[in-house]
Design a protein around this motif. Structure first.
Motif, PDB file in Angstrom:
ATOM      1  N   ARG A 192      -9.679 -69.873   7.645  1.00 28.42           N
ATOM      2  CA  ARG A 192      -9.644 -70.413   6.279  1.00 28.42           C
ATOM      3  C   ARG A 192      -8.366 -71.191   5.975  1.00 28.42           C
ATOM      4  O   ARG A 192      -7.985 -71.354   4.823  1.00 28.42           O
ATOM      5  CB  ARG A 192      -9.843 -69.299   5.249  1.00 28.42           C
ATOM      6  CG  ARG A 192     -11.198 -68.629   5.373  1.00 28.42           C
ATOM      7  CD  ARG A 192     -11.390 -67.547   4.366  1.00 28.42           C
ATOM      8  NE  ARG A 192     -10.863 -66.300   4.890  1.00 28.42           N
ATOM      9  CZ  ARG A 192     -10.772 -65.181   4.211  1.00 28.42           C
ATOM     10  NH1 ARG A 192     -11.155 -65.136   2.969  1.00 28.42           N
ATOM     11  NH2 ARG A 192     -10.293 -64.090   4.758  1.00 28.42           N
ATOM     12  N   GLY A 193      -7.668 -71.627   7.021  1.00 28.03           N
ATOM     13  CA  GLY A 193      -6.487 -72.451   6.816  1.00 28.03           C
ATOM     14  C   GLY A 193      -5.224 -71.700   6.463  1.00 28.03           C
ATOM     15  O   GLY A 193      -4.207 -72.307   6.117  1.00 28.03           O
ATOM     16  N   TYR A 194      -5.244 -70.378   6.567  1.00 26.71           N
ATOM     17  CA  TYR A 194      -4.052 -69.603   6.241  1.00 26.71           C
ATOM     18  C   TYR A 194      -3.213 -69.400   7.499  1.00 26.71           C
ATOM     19  O   TYR A 194      -3.718 -68.912   8.510  1.00 26.71           O
ATOM     20  CB  TYR A 194      -4.428 -68.268   5.614  1.00 26.71           C
ATOM     21  CG  TYR A 194      -5.019 -68.453   4.241  1.00 26.71           C
ATOM     22  CD1 TYR A 194      -4.202 -68.765   3.153  1.00 26.71           C
ATOM     23  CD2 TYR A 194      -6.390 -68.365   4.037  1.00 26.71           C
ATOM     24  CE1 TYR A 194      -4.749 -68.965   1.901  1.00 26.71           C
ATOM     25  CE2 TYR A 194      -6.943 -68.570   2.784  1.00 26.71           C
ATOM     26  CZ  TYR A 194      -6.108 -68.866   1.724  1.00 26.71           C
ATOM     27  OH  TYR A 194      -6.651 -69.078   0.491  1.00 26.71           O
ATOM     28  N   PRO A 195      -1.927 -69.767   7.450  1.00 28.61           N
ATOM     29  CA  PRO A 195      -1.089 -69.733   8.656  1.00 28.61           C
ATOM     30  C   PRO A 195      -1.094 -68.406   9.414  1.00 28.61           C
ATOM     31  O   PRO A 195      -1.207 -68.398  10.638  1.00 28.61           O
ATOM     32  CB  PRO A 195       0.310 -70.068   8.112  1.00 28.61           C
ATOM     33  CG  PRO A 195       0.018 -70.950   6.936  1.00 28.61           C
ATOM     34  CD  PRO A 195      -1.224 -70.362   6.309  1.00 28.61           C
ATOM     35  N   TYR A 196      -0.978 -67.280   8.727  1.00 36.40           N
ATOM     36  CA  TYR A 196      -0.964 -65.996   9.435  1.00 36.40           C
ATOM     37  C   TYR A 196      -2.307 -65.735  10.108  1.00 36.40           C
ATOM     38  O   TYR A 196      -2.370 -65.171  11.203  1.00 36.40           O
ATOM     39  CB  TYR A 196      -0.602 -64.869   8.457  1.00 36.40           C
ATOM     40  CG  TYR A 196      -0.329 -63.547   9.141  1.00 36.40           C
ATOM     41  CD1 TYR A 196       0.827 -63.357   9.889  1.00 36.40           C
ATOM     42  CD2 TYR A 196      -1.218 -62.491   9.038  1.00 36.40           C
ATOM     43  CE1 TYR A 196       1.086 -62.153  10.513  1.00 36.40           C
ATOM     44  CE2 TYR A 196      -0.966 -61.273   9.654  1.00 36.40           C
ATOM     45  CZ  TYR A 196       0.187 -61.119  10.382  1.00 36.40           C
ATOM     46  OH  TYR A 196       0.433 -59.917  10.999  1.00 36.40           O
ATOM     47  N   PHE A 197      -3.389 -66.168   9.477  1.00 36.78           N
ATOM     48  CA  PHE A 197      -4.721 -66.000  10.051  1.00 36.78           C
ATOM     49  C   PHE A 197      -4.876 -66.885  11.282  1.00 36.78           C
ATOM     50  O   PHE A 197      -5.490 -66.487  12.272  1.00 36.78           O
ATOM     51  CB  PHE A 197      -5.803 -66.355   9.040  1.00 36.78           C
ATOM     52  CG  PHE A 197      -5.926 -65.412   7.877  1.00 36.78           C
ATOM     53  CD1 PHE A 197      -4.893 -64.593   7.462  1.00 36.78           C
ATOM     54  CD2 PHE A 197      -7.102 -65.368   7.155  1.00 36.78           C
ATOM     55  CE1 PHE A 197      -5.019 -63.738   6.384  1.00 36.78           C
ATOM     56  CE2 PHE A 197      -7.242 -64.518   6.072  1.00 36.78           C
ATOM     57  CZ  PHE A 197      -6.198 -63.708   5.686  1.00 36.78           C
TER      58      PHE A 197
END
Length: 177
Positions: A46-51
Motif C-alpha cells: 500500500r505504498g507504506y515504507p515500512y511495509f
C-alpha cells in the motif's frame, strides 16, 4: 530545550515510487521481481515504507529464482505479516493502558482502519465522549491515533484496526510507558 531531531511525516508513496522501492535494489543485486510479483508487492504494501521493507524482505528470502516470482511474494506474505504484527502493531498496542486499548478496539470494531466519530467510539463503549476523552487524549499523545477533523479519530499506522480485529490482542499484554 534544544531539539535534537527534526520530525517529518512520511506518508504513502505513489505506485511508481513503491515499485521502484522494490525493484531498484533487487535489480542492483541481480534478482529483479517479475511483473506480476511486483504488482502484488505494490498492492500488499500500500505504498507504506515500512511495509515495503517487510514485504520485499520476505519475498526476497522466499526465493532463489531470477526473476523473483509471484509465488515467492505469496509464500513470503505470512512472514511479512508476522513481522509487521510483532514489530509494528504489537509494540503500539503495548504502549496503551487498558482504557486506551478498549478505545482502540472500539475504533477497530466500528470502522476497521477508517476514520470514525469520537462520539461513535464513546457510544460503542457505553460512555459519553467526556468519559472517554482522557483515553482519547492519551492515545493522541502516544501517537497511536490522531484527530484528522473535529470530532473524528483515526489510527496513525495503516492496518492497525485490521490487526486488532484479526488478532484480538489481550489485556494481559505488557504496558510499555
Amino acid at each position: 530545550m534544544e531539539r535534537l531531531f527534526e520530525y517529518r511525516t512520511i506518508g504513502r508513496l505513489s505506485e511508481d515510487d513503491t515499485a521502484n522501492g522494490f525493484q531498484k535494489p533487487a535489480r542492483q543485486l541481480g534478482r529483479p521481481f517479475s511483473d506480476d510479483a511486483l504488482k502484488e508487492l505494490v498492492r500488499a504494501s500500500r505504498g507504506y515504507p515500512y511495509f515495503i521493507q517487510a514485504y520485499g524482505k520476505a519475498a526476497w528470502n522466499a526465493s532463489d529464482s531470477n526473476p523473483i516470482p509471484l509465488t515467492a511474494v505469496m509464500d513470503g506474505e505470512p512472514l511479512a505479516r508476522k513481522e509487521l504484527d510483532s514489530g509494528l502493531y504489537l509494540s503500539r498496542w503495548q504502549r496503551a493502558k487498558a482504557s486506551g486499548r478498549h478505545y482502540l478496539a472500539a475504533m477497530a470494531a466500528i470502522n476497521g482502519d477508517d476514520m470514525c466519530q469520537s462520539a461513535d467510539v464513546a457510544a460503542y463503549l457505553g460512555k459519553t465522549t467526556k468519559e472517554t476523552s482522557a483515553a482519547r487524549d492519551s492515545l493522541i499523545r502516544l501517537g497511536l491515533i490522531y484527530a484528522p477533523e473535529h470530532g473524528k479519530v483515526a489510527f496513525t499506522v495503516p492496518g492497525m484496526g485490521e490487526f486488532i480485529t484479526r488478532t484480538t490482542p489481550t489485556e494481559s499484554q505488557t504496558y510499555d510507558h
